[in-house]
Design a protein around this motif. Structure first.
Motif, PDB file in Angstrom:
ATOM      1  N   GLU A   1      28.444  49.238  36.994  1.00 18.73           N
ATOM      2  CA  GLU A   1      27.814  49.029  38.302  1.00 18.73           C
ATOM      3  C   GLU A   1      28.208  47.668  38.869  1.00 18.73           C
ATOM      4  N   ILE A   2      29.083  47.677  39.842  1.00 18.24           N
ATOM      5  CA  ILE A   2      29.538  46.439  40.491  1.00 18.24           C
ATOM      6  C   ILE A   2      28.449  46.009  41.477  1.00 18.24           C
ATOM      7  N   CYS A   3      27.999  44.771  41.326  1.00 13.97           N
ATOM      8  CA  CYS A   3      26.882  44.331  42.170  1.00 13.97           C
ATOM      9  C   CYS A   3      27.161  43.014  42.909  1.00 13.97           C
ATOM     10  N   TYR A   4      28.323  42.408  42.717  1.00 12.11           N
ATOM     11  CA  TYR A   4      28.647  41.230  43.529  1.00 12.11           C
ATOM     12  C   TYR A   4      30.115  41.232  43.887  1.00 12.11           C
ATOM     13  N   LEU A   5      30.426  40.616  45.003  1.00 16.10           N
ATOM     14  CA  LEU A   5      31.801  40.503  45.479  1.00 16.10           C
ATOM     15  C   LEU A   5      31.924  39.224  46.296  1.00 16.10           C
ATOM     16  N   TYR A   6      32.962  38.446  46.009  1.00 14.81           N
ATOM     17  CA  TYR A   6      33.226  37.220  46.764  1.00 14.81           C
ATOM     18  C   TYR A   6      34.701  37.147  47.138  1.00 14.81           C
ATOM     19  N   PHE A   7      34.955  36.607  48.331  1.00 14.43           N
ATOM     20  CA  PHE A   7      36.312  36.325  48.789  1.00 14.43           C
ATOM     21  C   PHE A   7      36.533  34.818  48.792  1.00 14.43           C
ATOM     22  N   TYR A   8      37.802  34.433  48.655  1.00 14.27           N
ATOM     23  CA  TYR A   8      38.193  33.022  48.799  1.00 14.27           C
ATOM     24  C   TYR A   8      39.400  33.013  49.734  1.00 14.27           C
ATOM     25  N   ARG A   9      39.305  32.242  50.796  1.00 13.09           N
ATOM     26  CA  ARG A   9      40.401  32.187  51.778  1.00 13.09           C
ATOM     27  C   ARG A   9      41.057  30.818  51.767  1.00 13.09           C
ATOM     28  N   ASN A  10      42.385  30.823  51.648  1.00 16.40           N
ATOM     29  CA  ASN A  10      43.146  29.578  51.655  1.00 16.40           C
ATOM     30  C   ASN A  10      44.161  29.651  52.787  1.00 16.40           C
ATOM     31  N   GLY A  11      43.959  28.875  53.839  1.00 19.03           N
ATOM     32  CA  GLY A  11      44.848  28.886  54.992  1.00 19.03           C
ATOM     33  C   GLY A  11      44.107  28.447  56.240  1.00 19.03           C
TER      34      GLY A  11
ATOM     35  N   PRO B   1      35.935  31.377  39.327  1.00 13.74           N
ATOM     36  CA  PRO B   1      36.423  32.475  38.491  1.00 13.74           C
ATOM     37  C   PRO B   1      36.384  32.076  37.025  1.00 13.74           C
ATOM     38  N   GLY B   2      35.970  33.001  36.185  1.00 14.27           N
ATOM     39  CA  GLY B   2      35.895  32.717  34.758  1.00 14.27           C
ATOM     40  C   GLY B   2      34.568  32.131  34.346  1.00 14.27           C
ATOM     41  N   LEU B   3      33.626  31.959  35.299  1.00 21.38           N
ATOM     42  CA  LEU B   3      32.308  31.417  34.972  1.00 21.38           C
ATOM     43  C   LEU B   3      31.579  32.341  34.014  1.00 21.38           C
ATOM     44  N   ILE B   4      31.716  33.649  34.225  1.00 24.92           N
ATOM     45  CA  ILE B   4      31.156  34.606  33.288  1.00 24.92           C
ATOM     46  C   ILE B   4      32.290  35.250  32.513  1.00 24.92           C
ATOM     47  N   GLN B   5      32.068  35.552  31.283  1.00 23.59           N
ATOM     48  CA  GLN B   5      33.109  36.010  30.384  1.00 23.59           C
ATOM     49  C   GLN B   5      33.489  37.464  30.651  1.00 23.59           C
ATOM     50  N   GLN B   6      34.786  37.742  30.565  1.00 17.92           N
ATOM     51  CA  GLN B   6      35.246  39.109  30.654  1.00 17.92           C
ATOM     52  C   GLN B   6      35.067  39.786  29.301  1.00 17.92           C
ATOM     53  N   THR B   7      34.821  41.093  29.327  1.00 15.42           N
ATOM     54  CA  THR B   7      34.690  41.842  28.092  1.00 15.42           C
ATOM     55  C   THR B   7      36.053  41.925  27.420  1.00 15.42           C
ATOM     56  N   VAL B   8      36.127  41.507  26.175  1.00 15.25           N
ATOM     57  CA  VAL B   8      37.401  41.449  25.461  1.00 15.25           C
ATOM     58  C   VAL B   8      37.880  42.859  25.144  1.00 15.25           C
ATOM     59  N   GLY B   9      39.177  43.104  25.369  1.00 10.45           N
ATOM     60  CA  GLY B   9      39.790  44.349  24.955  1.00 10.45           C
ATOM     61  C   GLY B   9      39.592  45.518  25.897  1.00 10.45           C
TER      62      GLY B   9
ATOM     63  N   ILE C   1      40.011  37.669  45.670  1.00 15.84           N
ATOM     64  CA  ILE C   1      38.786  38.458  45.534  1.00 15.84           C
ATOM     65  C   ILE C   1      38.294  38.410  44.098  1.00 15.84           C
ATOM     66  N   ILE C   2      36.985  38.428  43.948  1.00 15.16           N
ATOM     67  CA  ILE C   2      36.386  38.536  42.620  1.00 15.16           C
ATOM     68  C   ILE C   2      35.129  39.397  42.759  1.00 15.16           C
ATOM     69  N   PHE C   3      34.977  40.326  41.818  1.00 16.27           N
ATOM     70  CA  PHE C   3      33.773  41.161  41.823  1.00 16.27           C
ATOM     71  C   PHE C   3      33.425  41.525  40.395  1.00 16.27           C
ATOM     72  N   GLY C   4      32.191  41.975  40.202  1.00 19.81           N
ATOM     73  CA  GLY C   4      31.772  42.318  38.853  1.00 19.81           C
ATOM     74  C   GLY C   4      30.335  42.776  38.793  1.00 19.81           C
ATOM     75  N   ASP C   5      29.816  42.809  37.557  1.00 17.00           N
ATOM     76  CA  ASP C   5      28.450  43.259  37.345  1.00 17.00           C
ATOM     77  C   ASP C   5      27.589  42.136  36.808  1.00 17.00           C
ATOM     78  N   ALA C   6      26.342  42.460  36.511  1.00 22.47           N
ATOM     79  CA  ALA C   6      25.395  41.452  36.044  1.00 22.47           C
ATOM     80  C   ALA C   6      25.498  41.196  34.551  1.00 22.47           C
ATOM     81  N   PHE C   7      26.433  41.856  33.865  1.00 26.88           N
ATOM     82  CA  PHE C   7      26.532  41.735  32.411  1.00 26.88           C
ATOM     83  C   PHE C   7      27.763  40.952  31.954  1.00 26.88           C
ATOM     84  N   GLY C   8      28.448  40.294  32.871  1.00 29.54           N
ATOM     85  CA  GLY C   8      29.567  39.447  32.499  1.00 29.54           C
ATOM     86  C   GLY C   8      30.933  40.074  32.652  1.00 29.54           C
ATOM     87  N   ASN C   9      31.025  41.260  33.200  1.00 27.15           N
ATOM     88  CA  ASN C   9      32.325  41.891  33.453  1.00 27.15           C
ATOM     89  C   ASN C   9      32.766  41.555  34.862  1.00 27.15           C
ATOM     90  N   GLN C  10      33.982  41.014  34.990  1.00 25.73           N
ATOM     91  CA  GLN C  10      34.444  40.646  36.319  1.00 25.73           C
ATOM     92  C   GLN C  10      35.917  40.977  36.500  1.00 25.73           C
TER      93      GLN C  10
END
Length: 199
Positions: free
Chosen positions: A112-122, A39-47, A72-81
């Motif tokens: 346009e959301i084009c990726y989604l990943y889950f992380y499971r801890n347990g 998470p945070g690998l690609i920058q979120q759009t400020v503001g 959960i993490i999802f976002g687009d190809a332009f750095g919005n997540q």
């Protein structure tokens, strides 16, 4: 001489297996582990902040219920997540077998959301069936997990992006991509034939 033939055949089989494995890229449209994703690998759009409705269906093959923490993490190809470290539905048992849970999350605005990943801890386990994401300004996105288990401690999901940012491949992998696998097999076959004919 017979020992030399056997040694050569074993070496040829090993090289063939390695090359055929290297020639098969991961189908990113299918659920897979993303080893270098954080998470945070690609920058979120400020503001900017948008609301999303995330509808997650849990497979009937999943455990009856899970106490595992699901991120959960999802976002687009332009750095919005959008990232939520712990999905919790206060009104129902979260991720019960054969159930559907709805979550409200906020994050960067995306068209346009084009990726989604889950992380499971347990240790219980969890198997999703599908995910639907609806945003104020984005087109609905649907991801099918087809009842595959989310591994523990790894980002697991689907990437439909055309230019998802990732680490560059090693130089050896680049060299293998320049020469098609079938061409390497052809050369190895010709070499093997000429060696056998010379004996």
């Amino acid at each position: 001489m017979r020992r030399a033939h056997c040694t050569f055949l074993l070496c040829f089989a090993f090289v063939f297996a390695v090359l055929s494995k290297a020639d098969q890229p991961i189908n990113k449209f299918q659920p897979h582990v993303h080893e270098s994703f954080t998470p945070g690998l690609i920058q979120q759009t400020v503001g900017s902040s948008c609301a999303y409705t995330v509808v997650i269906s849990t497979s009937c093959l999943s455990p009856k219920y899970t106490t595992d923490q699901i991120s959960i993490i999802f976002g687009d190809a332009f750095g919005n997540q959008v990232y939520d470290s712990k999905l919790v539905n206060p009104f129902t048992i979260t991720f019960e077998q054969c159930s559907t849970n709805t979550f409200q999350v906020t994050g960067s605005c995306s068209l346009e959301i084009c990726y989604l990943y889950f992380y499971r801890n347990g240790t219980v386990g969890w198997i999703p069936q599908s995910v639907e994401i609806y945003g104020s300004f984005s087109t609905p996105a649907v991801f099918f997990f087809n009842s595959t288990t989310v591994p523990e401690g790894e980002w697991y999901g689907i990437n439909k992006c055309q230019n998802f940012p990732s680490a560059p491949p090693p130089s050896s992998a680049l060299r293998l991509q320049i020469i098609p696998g079938w061409f390497l097999y052809l050369i190895l076959g010709i070499l093997a034939t000429s060696i056998f004919l010379s004996y």
